[in-house]
Scaffold this motif. Structure first.
Motif, PDB file in Angstrom:
ATOM      1  N   THR A  31     106.638  71.864  36.202  1.00  0.00           N
ATOM      2  CA  THR A  31     105.936  71.521  37.441  1.00  0.00           C
ATOM      3  C   THR A  31     106.817  70.782  38.439  1.00  0.00           C
ATOM      4  O   THR A  31     106.495  70.762  39.627  1.00  0.00           O
ATOM      5  CB  THR A  31     104.690  70.667  37.137  1.00  0.00           C
ATOM      6  OG1 THR A  31     105.083  69.485  36.450  1.00  0.00           O
ATOM      7  CG2 THR A  31     103.691  71.451  36.307  1.00  0.00           C
ATOM      8  N   TYR A  64     107.904  73.167  41.238  1.00  0.00           N
ATOM      9  CA  TYR A  64     106.895  73.835  42.064  1.00  0.00           C
ATOM     10  C   TYR A  64     107.028  73.386  43.513  1.00  0.00           C
ATOM     11  O   TYR A  64     107.407  72.255  43.802  1.00  0.00           O
ATOM     12  CB  TYR A  64     105.496  73.516  41.569  1.00  0.00           C
ATOM     13  CG  TYR A  64     105.121  74.177  40.259  1.00  0.00           C
ATOM     14  CD1 TYR A  64     105.995  75.001  39.569  1.00  0.00           C
ATOM     15  CD2 TYR A  64     103.873  73.970  39.711  1.00  0.00           C
ATOM     16  CE1 TYR A  64     105.633  75.600  38.380  1.00  0.00           C
ATOM     17  CE2 TYR A  64     103.502  74.564  38.521  1.00  0.00           C
ATOM     18  CZ  TYR A  64     104.394  75.377  37.866  1.00  0.00           C
ATOM     19  OH  TYR A  64     104.026  75.971  36.691  1.00  0.00           O
ATOM     20  N   THR A  65     106.680  74.280  44.414  1.00  0.00           N
ATOM     21  CA  THR A  65     106.728  73.970  45.843  1.00  0.00           C
ATOM     22  C   THR A  65     105.405  74.372  46.490  1.00  0.00           C
ATOM     23  O   THR A  65     104.557  75.003  45.867  1.00  0.00           O
ATOM     24  CB  THR A  65     107.869  74.735  46.534  1.00  0.00           C
ATOM     25  OG1 THR A  65     107.651  76.139  46.362  1.00  0.00           O
ATOM     26  CG2 THR A  65     109.220  74.340  45.993  1.00  0.00           C
ATOM     27  N   LYS A 121     102.622  72.610  44.273  1.00  0.00           N
ATOM     28  CA  LYS A 121     103.161  71.275  44.007  1.00  0.00           C
ATOM     29  C   LYS A 121     102.085  70.203  44.154  1.00  0.00           C
ATOM     30  O   LYS A 121     102.077  69.217  43.427  1.00  0.00           O
ATOM     31  CB  LYS A 121     104.316  70.998  44.959  1.00  0.00           C
ATOM     32  CG  LYS A 121     105.025  69.695  44.711  1.00  0.00           C
ATOM     33  CD  LYS A 121     106.218  69.531  45.597  1.00  0.00           C
ATOM     34  CE  LYS A 121     107.012  68.308  45.206  1.00  0.00           C
ATOM     35  NZ  LYS A 121     108.279  68.241  45.906  1.00  0.00           N
TER      36      LYS A 121
END
Length: 111
Positions: free
Chosen positions: A65, A68-69, A73
């Motif tokens: 995680t 993540y973007t 996110k």
């Protein structure tokens, strides 16, 4: 350089002139398995090869995680724990009424 290492590097750079030859993509691994006779299409299929490659080559990048973007996110805290419904900005209204309906909750009332 051993013959095995040399073959690996050739398949690792196949189709990508910028590749270093140290890492191989799933597509190139599948091509190598096919050309070396590992994948016969019956006992060992391309799906089998793809699954094995994904398990060995690092599925953890999909579940990490911290990488993540965007909207994904926002759904996890700093420790990687999911925020659940609190991590979603747009909540679905499942009340059964249309957004601007003025008579919500009046169906069962008698006049």
């Amino acid at each position: 350089m051993s013959g095995l290492e040399e073959s690996f590097r050739k398949f690792a750079v196949y189709g990508d002139t910028a590749a270093s030859g140290n890492n191989m993509t799933g597509k190139n691994f599948s091509k190598m398995c096919k050309e070396c006779g590992v994948m016969d299409g019956k006992a060992v299929t391309s799906t089998d090869i793809d699954i094995k490659f994904a398990k060995v080559a690092g599925v953890e990048r999909l579940t990490n995680t911290s990488t993540y973007t965007g909207s994904h996110k926002k759904r996890f805290d700093e420790s990687g724990k999911g925020k659940g419904l609190a991590g979603r900005e747009d909540m679905t209204d499942n009340s059964g009424y249309v957004g601007a309906y003025k008579g919500a909750g009046t169906y069962d009332k008698t006049h």
